[in-house]
Design a protein around this motif. Structure first.
Motif, PDB file in Angstrom:
ATOM      1  N   LEU A  95       3.577 -22.569   5.766  1.00  0.00           N
ATOM      2  CA  LEU A  95       2.592 -21.524   5.475  1.00  0.00           C
ATOM      3  C   LEU A  95       2.899 -20.295   6.316  1.00  0.00           C
ATOM      4  CD1 LEU A  95      -0.173 -20.375   4.495  1.00  0.00           C
ATOM      5  CD2 LEU A  95      -1.246 -21.700   6.324  1.00  0.00           C
ATOM      6  N   VAL A  96       2.922 -19.136   5.669  1.00  0.00           N
ATOM      7  CA  VAL A  96       3.172 -17.877   6.373  1.00  0.00           C
ATOM      8  C   VAL A  96       1.874 -17.083   6.438  1.00  0.00           C
ATOM      9  CG1 VAL A  96       4.452 -15.712   6.370  1.00  0.00           C
ATOM     10  CG2 VAL A  96       5.571 -17.819   5.630  1.00  0.00           C
ATOM     11  N   GLY A  97       1.450 -16.752   7.651  1.00  0.00           N
ATOM     12  CA  GLY A  97       0.261 -15.928   7.855  1.00  0.00           C
ATOM     13  C   GLY A  97       0.568 -14.825   8.836  1.00  0.00           C
ATOM     14  N   THR A  98       1.373 -13.861   8.397  1.00  0.00           N
ATOM     15  CA  THR A  98       1.893 -12.824   9.305  1.00  0.00           C
ATOM     16  C   THR A  98       1.488 -11.414   8.898  1.00  0.00           C
ATOM     17  OG1 THR A  98       3.963 -12.913   8.054  1.00  0.00           O
ATOM     18  CG2 THR A  98       3.874 -14.192  10.087  1.00  0.00           C
ATOM     19  N   GLY A  99       0.399 -11.284   8.163  1.00  0.00           N
ATOM     20  CA  GLY A  99      -0.078  -9.952   7.809  1.00  0.00           C
ATOM     21  C   GLY A  99       0.056  -9.664   6.323  1.00  0.00           C
ATOM     22  N   ARG A 100      -0.281  -8.440   5.941  1.00  0.00           N
ATOM     23  CA  ARG A 100      -0.300  -8.040   4.534  1.00  0.00           C
ATOM     24  C   ARG A 100       0.272  -6.636   4.366  1.00  0.00           C
ATOM     25  NH1 ARG A 100      -3.295 -11.577   1.632  1.00  0.00           N
ATOM     26  NH2 ARG A 100      -3.465 -10.131  -0.121  1.00  0.00           N
ATOM     27  N   ASP A 101       0.822  -6.388   3.193  1.00  0.00           N
ATOM     28  CA  ASP A 101       1.375  -5.073   2.853  1.00  0.00           C
ATOM     29  C   ASP A 101       0.518  -4.422   1.768  1.00  0.00           C
ATOM     30  OD1 ASP A 101       3.587  -4.993   4.540  1.00  0.00           O
ATOM     31  OD2 ASP A 101       4.840  -6.121   3.127  1.00  0.00           O
ATOM     32  N   PRO A 102       0.197  -3.119   1.903  1.00  0.00           N
ATOM     33  CA  PRO A 102      -0.568  -2.443   0.850  1.00  0.00           C
ATOM     34  C   PRO A 102       0.235  -2.397  -0.451  1.00  0.00           C
ATOM     35  CG  PRO A 102       0.304  -0.847   2.419  1.00  0.00           C
ATOM     36  CD  PRO A 102       0.561  -2.209   3.002  1.00  0.00           C
ATOM     37  N   VAL A 103      -0.459  -2.575  -1.566  1.00  0.00           N
ATOM     38  CA  VAL A 103       0.196  -2.531  -2.878  1.00  0.00           C
ATOM     39  C   VAL A 103       0.287  -1.076  -3.326  1.00  0.00           C
ATOM     40  CG1 VAL A 103       0.077  -3.234  -5.294  1.00  0.00           C
ATOM     41  CG2 VAL A 103      -0.611  -4.834  -3.495  1.00  0.00           C
ATOM     42  N   VAL A 104       1.414  -0.446  -3.043  1.00  0.00           N
ATOM     43  CA  VAL A 104       1.642   0.950  -3.427  1.00  0.00           C
ATOM     44  C   VAL A 104       2.819   1.102  -4.384  1.00  0.00           C
ATOM     45  CG1 VAL A 104       0.597   1.954  -1.365  1.00  0.00           C
ATOM     46  CG2 VAL A 104       3.017   1.319  -1.322  1.00  0.00           C
ATOM     47  N   ARG A 105       3.650   0.082  -4.478  1.00  0.00           N
ATOM     48  CA  ARG A 105       4.786   0.138  -5.413  1.00  0.00           C
ATOM     49  C   ARG A 105       4.324  -0.288  -6.799  1.00  0.00           C
ATOM     50  NH1 ARG A 105       6.866  -1.533  -0.572  1.00  0.00           N
ATOM     51  NH2 ARG A 105       8.600  -0.286   0.251  1.00  0.00           N
ATOM     52  N   GLY A 106       4.902   0.355  -7.796  1.00  0.00           N
ATOM     53  CA  GLY A 106       4.606  -0.016  -9.171  1.00  0.00           C
ATOM     54  C   GLY A 106       3.301   0.520  -9.703  1.00  0.00           C
ATOM     55  N   ILE A 107       2.665   1.451  -8.963  1.00  0.00           N
ATOM     56  CA  ILE A 107       1.388   2.003  -9.450  1.00  0.00           C
ATOM     57  C   ILE A 107       1.513   3.486  -9.806  1.00  0.00           C
ATOM     58  CG2 ILE A 107       0.011   0.303  -8.210  1.00  0.00           C
ATOM     59  CD1 ILE A 107      -0.666   2.500  -6.167  1.00  0.00           C
ATOM     60  N   GLY A 108       2.766   3.975  -9.933  1.00  0.00           N
ATOM     61  CA  GLY A 108       2.996   5.319 -10.456  1.00  0.00           C
ATOM     62  C   GLY A 108       2.795   6.462  -9.491  1.00  0.00           C
ATOM     63  N   LEU A 109       2.832   6.205  -8.204  1.00  0.00           N
ATOM     64  CA  LEU A 109       2.642   7.301  -7.247  1.00  0.00           C
ATOM     65  C   LEU A 109       3.710   8.378  -7.403  1.00  0.00           C
ATOM     66  CD1 LEU A 109       1.619   5.405  -3.985  1.00  0.00           C
ATOM     67  CD2 LEU A 109       0.137   6.639  -5.565  1.00  0.00           C
ATOM     68  N   GLU A 110       4.905   7.968  -7.819  1.00  0.00           N
ATOM     69  CA  GLU A 110       5.994   8.945  -7.974  1.00  0.00           C
ATOM     70  C   GLU A 110       5.685   9.958  -9.072  1.00  0.00           C
ATOM     71  OE1 GLU A 110       6.675   5.620 -10.815  1.00  0.00           O
ATOM     72  OE2 GLU A 110       6.152   5.752  -8.677  1.00  0.00           O
ATOM     73  N   THR A 111       4.799   9.623 -10.013  1.00  0.00           N
ATOM     74  CA  THR A 111       4.473  10.559 -11.104  1.00  0.00           C
ATOM     75  C   THR A 111       3.632  11.733 -10.631  1.00  0.00           C
ATOM     76  OG1 THR A 111       2.421   9.462 -11.822  1.00  0.00           O
ATOM     77  CG2 THR A 111       4.511   8.623 -12.728  1.00  0.00           C
ATOM     78  N   ILE A 112       3.101  11.625  -9.422  1.00  0.00           N
ATOM     79  CA  ILE A 112       2.330  12.747  -8.867  1.00  0.00           C
ATOM     80  C   ILE A 112       2.949  13.247  -7.562  1.00  0.00           C
ATOM     81  CG2 ILE A 112       0.174  12.053  -9.964  1.00  0.00           C
ATOM     82  CD1 ILE A 112      -0.683  10.880  -7.230  1.00  0.00           C
ATOM     83  N   GLY A 113       4.227  12.860  -7.344  1.00  0.00           N
ATOM     84  CA  GLY A 113       4.967  13.398  -6.208  1.00  0.00           C
ATOM     85  C   GLY A 113       4.748  12.704  -4.887  1.00  0.00           C
ATOM     86  N   LEU A 114       4.207  11.465  -4.900  1.00  0.00           N
ATOM     87  CA  LEU A 114       4.014  10.711  -3.658  1.00  0.00           C
ATOM     88  C   LEU A 114       5.062   9.620  -3.535  1.00  0.00           C
ATOM     89  CD1 LEU A 114       0.135  10.228  -3.385  1.00  0.00           C
ATOM     90  CD2 LEU A 114       1.560  12.023  -2.401  1.00  0.00           C
ATOM     91  N   GLU A 115       5.447   9.317  -2.306  1.00  0.00           N
ATOM     92  CA  GLU A 115       6.379   8.229  -2.061  1.00  0.00           C
ATOM     93  C   GLU A 115       5.602   6.924  -1.887  1.00  0.00           C
ATOM     94  OE1 GLU A 115       8.941   9.014   1.195  1.00  0.00           O
ATOM     95  OE2 GLU A 115       9.787  10.847   0.326  1.00  0.00           O
ATOM     96  N   ALA A 116       6.158   5.860  -2.457  1.00  0.00           N
ATOM     97  CA  ALA A 116       5.496   4.554  -2.384  1.00  0.00           C
ATOM     98  C   ALA A 116       6.090   3.741  -1.249  1.00  0.00           C
ATOM     99  CB  ALA A 116       5.654   3.820  -3.707  1.00  0.00           C
TER     100      ALA A 116
END
Length: 474
Positions: free
Chosen positions: A268-289
Motif C-alpha cells: 500500500l502506498v500512502g505518500t500524498g496526492r497530486d492535483p488533477v490538472v492534466r487532461g482538463i484542457g488548461l492549454e486551451t486557455i494558455g495555462l500550463e498543466a
C-alpha cells in the motif's frame, strides 16, 4: 452555435463533494448550473477515502475502547466480513444514483463524461458512449477535479500494482501480510484499520524519522507507541529502494536502504496526492498543466484574464482536506452568484480566511490526532512571538472515567503579543469531537483571557482546556 440546452450560467467540472457543494451554492444563488463527472458523483471521499476508511476504523476504535474498560470484553476478534459489508452499505455499494438525484434536485444538470476546457467559458464532455458534447457558460467555469494518489517513481513499484487509498478502502479480502510505504494520515489510518481487520503482519516503511511528520512531534510518538503495542512493525527512517513482483498474483518483495527485504501479500502506498490538472484542457486557455491552479481568496484563478475561471479543493493546492474544499466551494458558489448578479463581492463570507488561520484536521488512528492552526514550529517559522503549553489529558477526571490507562495530550500555541491561539493539537482516544471547539477558538481568534471564562463541564475530558489555561498562567 451551442443549443440553448447547452448554455448555462455556471459549469462545474467535477462532481465530488467539493464540486457538488459549489453546484448547490450556485443553484441556491439563482444560477443555472451544469456539473460534469466522469466517475462517480460524490467523488473520491464518498467512495474510496474519508467515508469508507472511517467505516473501517470505527469498529477498531470501539474494540480499543472496550479493551480499556474493566468489566467489558470482546468475544473474539473483529468480524472483518461484517465490517466490510457495513462499509459497502454506507457507500451505497459505490452506486451514485442517490447523489445524482440530489444534484438534479438543486436543481442542476448532471452530465456524465470526461469534461475539459475548450477555450474561454467553453467545455467539452466526452461521454461513455463516445459522443462529444460542447457546453458554454455565461459567467463562470469552476474546476473541481480533485487529486489522484501519488505513487513514487521507485524501480518496480508501479509494475507491482500497488494499492492506494482506492484499493485499501474497497478491499474485499484483507491480506495477511501488508507492506505500507508512508507515514502520513492515509498510511497510518489504513495500516491500523487493515491490521485490526486481519493483516496480522503489517509493516510500515516510513522515510521520516517520526510518524505523522507534519504534526506536533508528540502526536507521532503517541501513535507510534500505539502501533507498536498492537503489533504493527514500524520502521522509521527507512527508504524503499526497489520493489519486485514477478508473478502478478504472487507476493511482493520490498527492498530497503539498509539492505533488508520484506515479503508481503500486498503493498500500500500512502505518500500524498497530486492535483488533477492534466487532461482538463488548461492549454486551451494558455495555462500550463504542471501543478495546482493558483487562486485568490475568492477562488478565482489568478492567471486567467476576465475572471471567469475558478478552482476549488485539491486542484488549487491550498489544502487537501475535503471539509476545506467544501468550505472553498461555498465561498466560490456564493461569489460567482454575487458577481453574476452585479452584487458586491467584498462582504464577509465571500473570501477565504480559514486556510490562512489554519484548517482543522482529524486523523482517525487510535489515539486520534486532532489539530487546527499552526504547530509550534510553523508559528515560529512564520515569525510569531510564540509561547506553547502542553497538558496531560489523563490528569482530568473525565479521561480517567473514560478509560483505564487513558493516554492523551493537548498543546496550545499562543501569540504572546495578541494573546490569541495560533494552533491547538489534541491527541487521545475518541477525541475528535473536541476539535471544533479548538477550531472556533483559533479561527475566531478568541482572546485567551476570554477563553478562560468558557467553563468546561465536570467531569468531562474537555476539562483539558482548563488545564491548558492554568498551565499558561491564567
Amino acid at each position: 452555435m451551442a443549443n440553448e440546452d447547452d448554455v448555462f450560467d455556471v459549469i462545474v467540472i467535477g462532481a465530488g463533494q467539493v464540486g457538488e457543494t459549489a453546484t448547490a451554492r450556485a443553484a441556491r444563488g439563482g444560477l443555472t448550473t451544469a456539473v460534469i463527472e466522469r466517475r462517480l458523483a460524490g467523488g473520491e471521499c464518498e467512495y474510496f477515502a474519508c467515508v469508507p476508511s472511517k467505516a473501517m476504523l470505527w469498529p477498531m476504535e470501539l474494540a480499543a475502547a472496550v479493551s480499556r474498560m474493566p468489566g467489558l470484553a470482546l468475544r473474539g476478534p473483529i468480524d472483518a466480513p461484517a465490517v466490510l459489508a457495513r462499509r459497502d452499505d454506507i457507500v451505497e455499494h459505490r452506486d451514485d444514483t442517490v447523489e445524482v438525484s440530489k444534484i438534479k434536485n438543486y436543481p442542476a444538470a448532471f452530465v456524465r463524461g470526461h469534461g475539459r476546457l475548450a477555450g474561454p467559458l467553453r467545455t467539452e464532455v466526452s461521454a461513455p458512449d463516445g459522443s462529444v458534447r460542447t457546453l458554454r457558460a455565461r459567467h463562470a467555469v469552476i474546476i473541481a477535479t480533485g487529486s489522484d494518489p501519488y505513487v513514487p517513481d521507485l524501480p518496480g513499484l508501479r509494475q507491482a500494482r500497488p494499492w492506494t487509498n482506492r484499493e485499501a478502502t474497497s478491499v474485499e479480502q484483507v491480506p495477511k501480510r501488508l507492506a505500507v510505504i508512508g507515514g502520513g494520515p492515509v498510511a497510518s489510518e489504513m495500516s491500523q484499520a487493515l491490521h485490526s481487520l486481519g493483516a496480522g503482519e503489517t509493516t510500515m516503511l516510513v522515510a521520516s524519522e517520526r510518524l505523522l511528520p507534519r504534526s506536533e512531534p508528540f502526536a507521532g510518538e503517541l501513535v507510534a507507541q500505539s502501533f507498536q503495542s498492537a503489533g504493527i512493525d514500524l520502521r522509521l527512517g527507512r527508504f524503499v529502494t526497489r520493489v519486485e513482483r514477478p508473478v502478478p498474483a504472487g507476493p511482493v518483495t520490498v527492498h530497503t536502504d539498509d539492505g533488508s527485504q520484506l515479503e508481503a501479500d500486498e503493498i500500500l502506498v500512502g505518500t500524498g496526492r497530486d492535483p488533477v490538472v492534466r487532461g482538463i484542457g488548461l492549454e486551451t486557455i494558455g495555462l500550463e498543466a504542471e501543478g495546482p491552479i493558483e487562486v485568490d481568496a475568492s477562488m478565482r484563478a489568478i492567471a486567467v484574464p476576465d475572471g471567469w475561471l475558478y478552482a476549488i479543493g485539491d486542484v488549487n493546492g491550498r489544502n487537501q482536506l475535503t471539509h476545506m474544499g467544501k468550505y472553498q466551494a461555498r465561498i466560490c458558489g456564493d461569489v460567482v452568484a454575487a458577481r453574476a448578479r452585479g452584487l458586491p463581492d467584498d462582504r464577509p463570507g465571500l473570501h477565504d480566511i480559514a486556510d490562512d488561520r489554519g484548517a482543522p484536521q482529524a486523523i482517525f488512528t487510535d489515539p486520534q490526532v486532532l489539530s487546527v492552526g499552526r504547530s509550534e514550529s510553523q508559528a515560529r517559522a512564520d515569525g510569531f512571538p510564540v509561547r506553547a503549553v502542553d497538558y496531560d489529558i489523563a490528569a482530568v477526571m473525565g479521561a480517567q472515567l473514560q478509560a483505564d490507562g487513558y493516554t492523551g495530550r493537548a498543546k496550545a500555541v499562543i501569540d504572546e503579543d495578541r494573546r490569541v491561539l495560533l494552533g491547538v493539537t489534541i491527541v487521545g482516544p475518541a477525541a475528535v469531537d473536541h476539535l471544533h471547539a479548538a477550531t472556533i477558538a483559533v479561527t475566531a481568534e478568541v482572546p485567551i483571557d476570554r477563553l478562560w471564562h468558557a467553563v468546561p463541564a465536570f467531569p468531562t475530558v474537555s476539562e483539558f482546556w482548563l488545564g491548558l489555561m492554568q498551565t499558561y498562567g491564567l
